[in-house]
Structures are given as structure tokens and as C-alpha cells.
Design a protein around this motif. Structure first.
Motif, PDB file in Angstrom:
ATOM      1  N   TRP A 111       0.848  -1.187   0.000  1.00  0.00           N
ATOM      2  CA  TRP A 111       0.000   0.000   0.000  1.00  0.00           C
ATOM      3  C   TRP A 111       0.888   1.243   0.000  1.00  0.00           C
ATOM      4  CZ3 TRP A 111       1.524   2.596   4.302  1.00  0.00           C
ATOM      5  CH2 TRP A 111       1.956   1.850   5.397  1.00  0.00           C
ATOM      6  N   LEU A 112       0.260   2.393  -0.309  1.00  0.00           N
ATOM      7  CA  LEU A 112       0.961   3.678  -0.273  1.00  0.00           C
ATOM      8  C   LEU A 112       0.025   4.700   0.363  1.00  0.00           C
ATOM      9  CD1 LEU A 112       3.151   5.335  -2.993  1.00  0.00           C
ATOM     10  CD2 LEU A 112       1.361   6.667  -1.847  1.00  0.00           C
ATOM     11  N   TYR A 113       0.534   5.399   1.377  1.00  0.00           N
ATOM     12  CA  TYR A 113      -0.233   6.425   2.077  1.00  0.00           C
ATOM     13  C   TYR A 113       0.612   7.696   2.105  1.00  0.00           C
ATOM     14  CZ  TYR A 113      -3.346   8.505   5.581  1.00  0.00           C
ATOM     15  OH  TYR A 113      -4.239   9.313   6.235  1.00  0.00           O
ATOM     16  N   SER A 114      -0.003   8.816   1.719  1.00  0.00           N
ATOM     17  CA  SER A 114       0.735  10.079   1.693  1.00  0.00           C
ATOM     18  C   SER A 114      -0.025  11.147   2.463  1.00  0.00           C
ATOM     19  CB  SER A 114       0.959  10.541   0.248  1.00  0.00           C
ATOM     20  OG  SER A 114      -0.286  10.800  -0.378  1.00  0.00           O
ATOM     21  N   LEU A 115       0.723  12.095   2.998  1.00  0.00           N
ATOM     22  CA  LEU A 115       0.142  13.215   3.723  1.00  0.00           C
ATOM     23  C   LEU A 115       0.880  14.478   3.307  1.00  0.00           C
ATOM     24  CD1 LEU A 115      -1.852  14.080   5.990  1.00  0.00           C
ATOM     25  CD2 LEU A 115       0.036  13.773   7.587  1.00  0.00           C
ATOM     26  N   THR A 116       0.136  15.539   3.002  1.00  0.00           N
ATOM     27  CA  THR A 116       0.723  16.766   2.469  1.00  0.00           C
ATOM     28  C   THR A 116       0.201  17.983   3.185  1.00  0.00           C
ATOM     29  OG1 THR A 116       0.907  15.825   0.276  1.00  0.00           O
ATOM     30  CG2 THR A 116       0.918  18.214   0.418  1.00  0.00           C
ATOM     31  N   SER A 117       1.060  18.952   3.367  1.00  0.00           N
ATOM     32  CA  SER A 117       0.626  20.299   3.737  1.00  0.00           C
ATOM     33  C   SER A 117       1.003  21.212   2.592  1.00  0.00           C
ATOM     34  CB  SER A 117       1.294  20.760   5.033  1.00  0.00           C
ATOM     35  OG  SER A 117       0.770  21.998   5.461  1.00  0.00           O
ATOM     36  N   MET A 118       0.032  22.012   2.120  1.00  0.00           N
ATOM     37  CA  MET A 118       0.230  22.819   0.924  1.00  0.00           C
ATOM     38  C   MET A 118      -0.376  24.201   1.118  1.00  0.00           C
ATOM     39  SD  MET A 118      -1.253  22.108  -2.908  1.00  0.00           S
ATOM     40  CE  MET A 118       0.123  21.083  -3.431  1.00  0.00           C
ATOM     41  N   THR A 119       0.332  25.213   0.643  1.00  0.00           N
ATOM     42  CA  THR A 119      -0.210  26.564   0.703  1.00  0.00           C
ATOM     43  C   THR A 119      -1.472  26.648  -0.150  1.00  0.00           C
ATOM     44  OG1 THR A 119       1.247  27.224  -1.109  1.00  0.00           O
ATOM     45  CG2 THR A 119       2.030  27.632   1.133  1.00  0.00           C
ATOM     46  N   THR A 120      -2.347  27.585   0.176  1.00  0.00           N
ATOM     47  CA  THR A 120      -3.612  27.676  -0.534  1.00  0.00           C
ATOM     48  C   THR A 120      -3.439  28.020  -2.009  1.00  0.00           C
ATOM     49  OG1 THR A 120      -3.825  29.967   0.216  1.00  0.00           O
ATOM     50  CG2 THR A 120      -4.919  28.277   1.539  1.00  0.00           C
ATOM     51  N   ASP A 121      -2.313  28.662  -2.362  1.00  0.00           N
ATOM     52  CA  ASP A 121      -2.066  28.953  -3.778  1.00  0.00           C
ATOM     53  C   ASP A 121      -1.319  27.820  -4.480  1.00  0.00           C
ATOM     54  OD1 ASP A 121       0.489  29.170  -2.782  1.00  0.00           O
ATOM     55  OD2 ASP A 121       0.753  31.278  -3.315  1.00  0.00           O
ATOM     56  N   ARG A 122      -1.056  26.713  -3.757  1.00  0.00           N
ATOM     57  CA  ARG A 122      -0.444  25.497  -4.299  1.00  0.00           C
ATOM     58  C   ARG A 122       0.979  25.708  -4.794  1.00  0.00           C
ATOM     59  NH1 ARG A 122      -5.332  22.468  -7.639  1.00  0.00           N
ATOM     60  NH2 ARG A 122      -6.887  22.599  -5.994  1.00  0.00           N
ATOM     61  N   THR A 123       1.664  26.722  -4.318  1.00  0.00           N
ATOM     62  CA  THR A 123       3.025  26.972  -4.780  1.00  0.00           C
ATOM     63  C   THR A 123       4.073  26.298  -3.911  1.00  0.00           C
ATOM     64  OG1 THR A 123       3.097  29.033  -3.522  1.00  0.00           O
ATOM     65  CG2 THR A 123       2.401  29.172  -5.830  1.00  0.00           C
TER      66      THR A 123
END
Length: 337
Positions: free
Chosen positions: A258-270
């Protein structure tokens, strides 16, 4: 009607269809963003010489497949943050099932089963007691024997997306979806219907399926509320301010694991930071990686631009401090939930 006239009629119809390359490129770009933001968090963001950090992940740790509470390995004492880098309290979410999907299909074509789940939200401020906002989700049902692609290509089958705006440039035909007006786009290998429900963008895509236009409309019109959601089973205590914004988590089975990912991203996706836990085949290209018991590899992908990703020290710290548990995959291979 003679064969030449029939052929000319079909050619005239084909000439009015939107070019599939443009639509596929926009979908691929969206898919690439979603893969790149399958992410998790890390790093030391400086603010007046001290790291500005927020805890992400713990608020939605939830039930494991056995029905108990998913366990989380505590960071080692050596990895504990110093007083000047102490993280703020993690936000809390009352839902035991994690971030909700809100809606899903009530009908699907025969032969398709669910193989991918993704959710995103804007976490509430730490210590506020409020729940996250801006829920969005993405789910994919694939034909038997098909694996979810990890190369940014669109998955075959049906994909249901909620909360993500898609600019169709006014292309497609107007179609009714329940009480709403949507737009249907059809190319040689895909069909997509997009509409809004309670001001929330909705989209269903059929890719590499027979009778795609009919299928995608029937799936969209079968929309039904669901109580299902995706629990977060990974947690990184500190997130630099330059990555603060939206939280994205995704999971899918893969050959041998399996593969599990977690991301934190700015609202402008930059700017985004990502950590992935996986079993099965080892990742071919990583920015940083660490082996864990049970054949689990923790890793940071190397596909993001250097200016928008971790530094090397941040990536090493992210993997060192990451706590995780295996995801519940009891939904894999099922149809509607």
C-alpha cells in the motif's frame, strides 16, 4: 445515404469535438498536483530566528481495520523538539472516521471496484476547538486487474471529485444533473461531467471505458450522501509556516502493499511538503528515505521543485519524527460506500 456521405457526416461531427489533448493535459496537471501534494510535513521555518510550527495529522487519527483506535508510534526522545521549537497543540476533529467524503456514487458500472481515496481540508487553528473547513475528496474505481497509476497518468475507470474547481473553458454540452445544470465533455478516450451542488464543485470522469458518456452521466446522477471518510494515520508534529494552508491525504493499494501520503500545501499550491509511507516495491526516486519494521519505507518524493520543498535537513527530520500506523484498506475492492 451513401458511404461517402456517412463518412463526411462523421468527420463534420468530429471536427466540432474539443481536442482531447487539451482536456487530458488539464486533468493530468490536476493529477500531478494531487500526487505532488500527497505529502506530509516537515521542516524548520524561521520566524524571528525560531521555527514557526503547527501540528498536523493527529487530529484525525482514527479507528484501525479491527475497529480499535489506530496506534501511533511516539517519536524517540532524541527526536523531541527543543523548547524554542515546541509545536503548538494539534487541532482536533470530532469525527471518528476522519475527513468526510460527503457524497459519492449510488451506482457504478459492473466490474469496477474502489482503488484510491483522497481527502483534503483546511485545518482549524490549533487550540480553537473548531473543526476543519473546505472539505474536498477524490475517489477512483478501476477495472479488475488495474493498479492505480503512480506516474501521474489518469486512472482507468471512474473518478469522483468533490470540491475542486475545473476550468472547462466553456467546452462541452449542457446536461441536467439532478436539479443542477452541468456540462458534459467527451473525447476519444474520456468523458467528464462537471456541475455544482450546494455551491460545491463536483466532477465525475470516465476514462478508457465503453459507452463513457452514458456511464458518466448515470454515475453523476446517482449521487448520494455518505458517512464514509478517510482517517489520517500519519502525523508529523511540526510544519513550517511556509507550508501552512491545506492538508491532503491519499491512500491506495499497490502490488505487494500500500501507499499512504500526507501533504501540507499553501492555498495557492506553490509550496508543499510531502511524506509517504509505503510497502511493496521500494520507491525508485526519493529525496530522502528511511526503512521501518514490517517492510515499511518512509520517504520524501524528489519530484517537487527544490524551492517549494523540504531542505535536506528538514526531510531527514520529517522522517525521523514521523509517527504512523498502517491504513485501513477494508474498502479496497468494494463498489459503493
Amino acid at each position: 445515404m451513401t458511404d461517402p456521405l456517412i463518412r463526411a457526416a462523421f468527420e463534420a461531427i468530429a471536427a466540432t469535438a474539443p481536442p482531447p489533448e487539451g482536456i487530458r493535459a488539464r486533468i493530468a496537471a490536476r493529477a500531478r498536483v494531487h500526487r505532488q501534494r500527497r505529502l506530509v510535513l516537515a521542516g524548520v521555518g524561521t520566524l524571528g530566528g525560531a521555527a514557526a510550527a503547527t501540528a498536523i495529522g493527529a487530529p484525525l487519527l482514527a479507528r484501525s481495520g479491527s475497529g480499535g483506535t489506530a496506534g501511533v508510534a511516539a517519536p524517540s526522545a532524541s527526536a523531541a523538539p527543543s523548547a524554542s521549537h515546541a509545536p503548538s497543540p494539534a487541532p482536533t476533529v470530532s469525527r471518528p472516521d476522519g475527513i468526510p467524503f460527503l457524497f459519492g456514487p449510488g451506482w457504478l458500472p459492473d466490474g469496477l471496484t474502489e482503488q484510491y481515496r483522497e481527502v483534503s481540508c483546511t485545518p482549524a487553528p490549533a487550540g480553537s476547538g473548531a473543526e476543519p473547513a473546505g472539505f474536498a475528496s477524490r475517489r477512483s474505481w478501476l477495472p479488475a486487474g488495474a493498479a492505480y497509476p503512480e506516474d501521474h497518468s489518469p486512472p482507468p475507470g471512474i473518478t469522483w471529485v468533490i470540491g475542486e474547481h475545473f476550468n472547462n473553458d466553456g467546452e462541452g454540452d449542457p446536461v441536467p444533473v439532478g436539479a443542477e445544470q452541468g456540462r458534459l465533455l467527451v473525447t476519444a478516450d474520456m468523458a467528464m461531467v462537471s456541475w455544482r451542488h450546494d455551491e460545491r464543485p463536483m466532477r465525475v470522469t470516465a476514462y478508457q471505458l465503453p459507452n463513457q458518456a452514458d456511464l458518466v452521466l448515470r454515475v453523476a446522477r446517482s449521487m448520494a450522501p455518505t458517512l464514509a471518510g478517510l482517517p489520517l494515520t500519519m502525523h508529523l508534529a511540526e510544519v513550517p509556516q511556509r507550508f501552512a494552508g491545506n492538508l491532503v491525504a491519499g491512500v491506495h493499494p499497490r502490488p505487494g502493499g500500500w501507499l499512504y501520503s500526507l501533504t501540507s500545501m499553501t492555498t495557492d499550491r506553490t509550496h508543499s511538503c510531502t511524506v509517504i509511507a509505503s510497502t511493496g516495491a521500494a520507491p525508485a526516486h526519493t529525496f530522502a528515505r528511511a526503512a521501518r519494521p514490517g517492510g515499511v519505507t518512509l520517504w520524501v518524493p524528489d519530484e517537487q521543485e527544490a524551492s517549494a520543498n523540504f531542505t535536506r535537513d528538514e526531510a531527514d527530520k520529517a522522517l525521523r519524527d514521523l509517527s504512523w500506523s498502517a491504513p485501513d484498506l477494508s474498502w479496497v475492492g468494494k463498489r459503493v460506500a
